[in-house]
Design a protein around this motif. Structure first.
Motif, PDB file in Angstrom:
ATOM      1  N   PRO A  62      -4.053 -14.266  -6.380  1.00 25.21           N
ATOM      2  CA  PRO A  62      -4.946 -14.257  -7.542  1.00 25.21           C
ATOM      3  C   PRO A  62      -5.731 -12.418  -7.703  1.00 25.21           C
ATOM      4  CG  PRO A  62      -6.833 -14.918  -6.644  1.00 25.21           C
ATOM      5  CD  PRO A  62      -5.665 -14.695  -5.570  1.00 25.21           C
ATOM      6  N   ASN A  63      -5.815 -12.005  -6.743  1.00 26.89           N
ATOM      7  CA  ASN A  63      -6.087 -10.351  -6.981  1.00 26.89           C
ATOM      8  C   ASN A  63      -5.686  -9.657  -5.102  1.00 26.89           C
ATOM      9  OD1 ASN A  63      -8.158 -11.480  -4.756  1.00 26.89           O
ATOM     10  ND2 ASN A  63      -9.507 -11.326  -6.040  1.00 26.89           N
ATOM     11  N   ASN A  64      -5.932  -8.762  -4.541  1.00 24.23           N
ATOM     12  CA  ASN A  64      -5.398  -7.918  -3.406  1.00 24.23           C
ATOM     13  C   ASN A  64      -6.348  -7.284  -2.799  1.00 24.23           C
ATOM     14  OD1 ASN A  64      -4.738  -5.949  -1.406  1.00 24.23           O
ATOM     15  ND2 ASN A  64      -3.676  -4.979  -2.966  1.00 24.23           N
ATOM     16  N   PRO A  65      -6.647  -7.968  -1.860  1.00 24.43           N
ATOM     17  CA  PRO A  65      -7.747  -8.043  -0.916  1.00 24.43           C
ATOM     18  C   PRO A  65      -8.104  -6.714   0.507  1.00 24.43           C
ATOM     19  CG  PRO A  65      -6.136  -9.215   0.283  1.00 24.43           C
ATOM     20  CD  PRO A  65      -6.135  -9.384  -0.577  1.00 24.43           C
ATOM     21  N   THR A  66      -6.867  -5.752   0.101  1.00 22.87           N
ATOM     22  CA  THR A  66      -7.071  -4.345   0.319  1.00 22.87           C
ATOM     23  C   THR A  66      -7.956  -3.752  -0.126  1.00 22.87           C
ATOM     24  OG1 THR A  66      -4.934  -4.641   0.492  1.00 22.87           O
ATOM     25  CG2 THR A  66      -5.595  -2.758   1.363  1.00 22.87           C
ATOM     26  N   PRO A  67      -9.284  -3.182   1.509  1.00 24.02           N
ATOM     27  CA  PRO A  67     -10.300  -1.944   0.562  1.00 24.02           C
ATOM     28  C   PRO A  67      -9.630  -0.826   0.457  1.00 24.02           C
ATOM     29  CG  PRO A  67     -10.842  -2.820   2.897  1.00 24.02           C
ATOM     30  CD  PRO A  67      -9.159  -3.295   2.328  1.00 24.02           C
ATOM     31  N   GLN A  68     -10.772  -0.317  -0.540  1.00 28.01           N
ATOM     32  CA  GLN A  68     -10.089   1.105  -1.143  1.00 28.01           C
ATOM     33  C   GLN A  68     -10.963   2.173  -0.326  1.00 28.01           C
ATOM     34  OE1 GLN A  68      -7.781   2.135  -3.273  1.00 28.01           O
ATOM     35  NE2 GLN A  68      -7.347  -0.022  -4.165  1.00 28.01           N
ATOM     36  N   LEU A  69     -10.183   2.714   1.079  1.00 31.02           N
ATOM     37  CA  LEU A  69     -11.072   3.367   2.183  1.00 31.02           C
ATOM     38  C   LEU A  69     -10.288   4.831   1.491  1.00 31.02           C
ATOM     39  CD1 LEU A  69      -9.146   1.760   4.987  1.00 31.02           C
ATOM     40  CD2 LEU A  69     -11.583   1.514   3.960  1.00 31.02           C
TER      41      LEU A  69
END
Length: 166
Positions: A62-69
């Motif tokens: 459902p969504n992208n778990p990659t953090p916005q670093l």
């Protein structure tokens, strides 16, 4: 693919993409930062984000778990050789008759980049006027191309470089 496998396969190889958490991605980023440059870490996180975006687009998760670093640009100024070090390099290279001497001398006296040196041809060297026109470069991916800035430039041939070119 190779970079992604290197950093993700040890822990994620047999896992479903919806079971990978944000903290696990942060752990991967932490490992990369210890081994490689910040730019490489940024690149790998960007690749991981792209893989998860694909999974979101296909409806696998459902969504992208990659953090916005946030990656802060580091000081890009690199040390260069001092005049004394450059002189010593050229003296030793000349004394041992290194086949690289002319290339190193040209690089040091003109400030040309590696790809520009590789692409330099005699039609760009004017010994009478004492000028070199830098109008092309070379790299492995694109072959011959325009210079990095896209602009031609002219550099003077120093008196010390002239005999090397002749």
């Amino acid at each position: 693919e190779t970079c992604l496998k290197k950093y993700t396969f040890p822990n994620w190889q047999n896992r479903l993409c919806d079971s990978i958490t944000r903290s696990e991605i942060m752990d991967v980023a932490s490992v990369i930062q210890k081994e490689r440059a910040q730019a490489h870490t940024h690149y790998i996180i960007k690749c991981i984000r792209s893989v998860f975006n694909f999974a979101v687009d296909k409806g696998f998760i459902p969504n992208n778990p990659t953090p916005q670093l946030k990656f802060k640009p580091k000081d890009k100024i690199k040390n260069s050789l001092t005049e004394k070090q450059a002189s010593l390099l050229l003296k030793i290279a000349r004394d041992v008759e290194s086949p690289w001497y002319p290339l190193w001398a040209t690089a040091l006296y003109t400030g040309m980049r590696n790809g520009e040196l590789f692409a330099l041809q005699w039609d760009c060297v004017d010994l009478e006027q004492g000028k070199i026109t830098i109008k092309r470069s070379w790299n492995r991916r694109d072959g011959f191309k325009d210079t990095k800035s896209g602009d031609d430039r002219i550099v003077d041939i120093s008196p010390a470089l002239e005999p090397v070119l002749k």
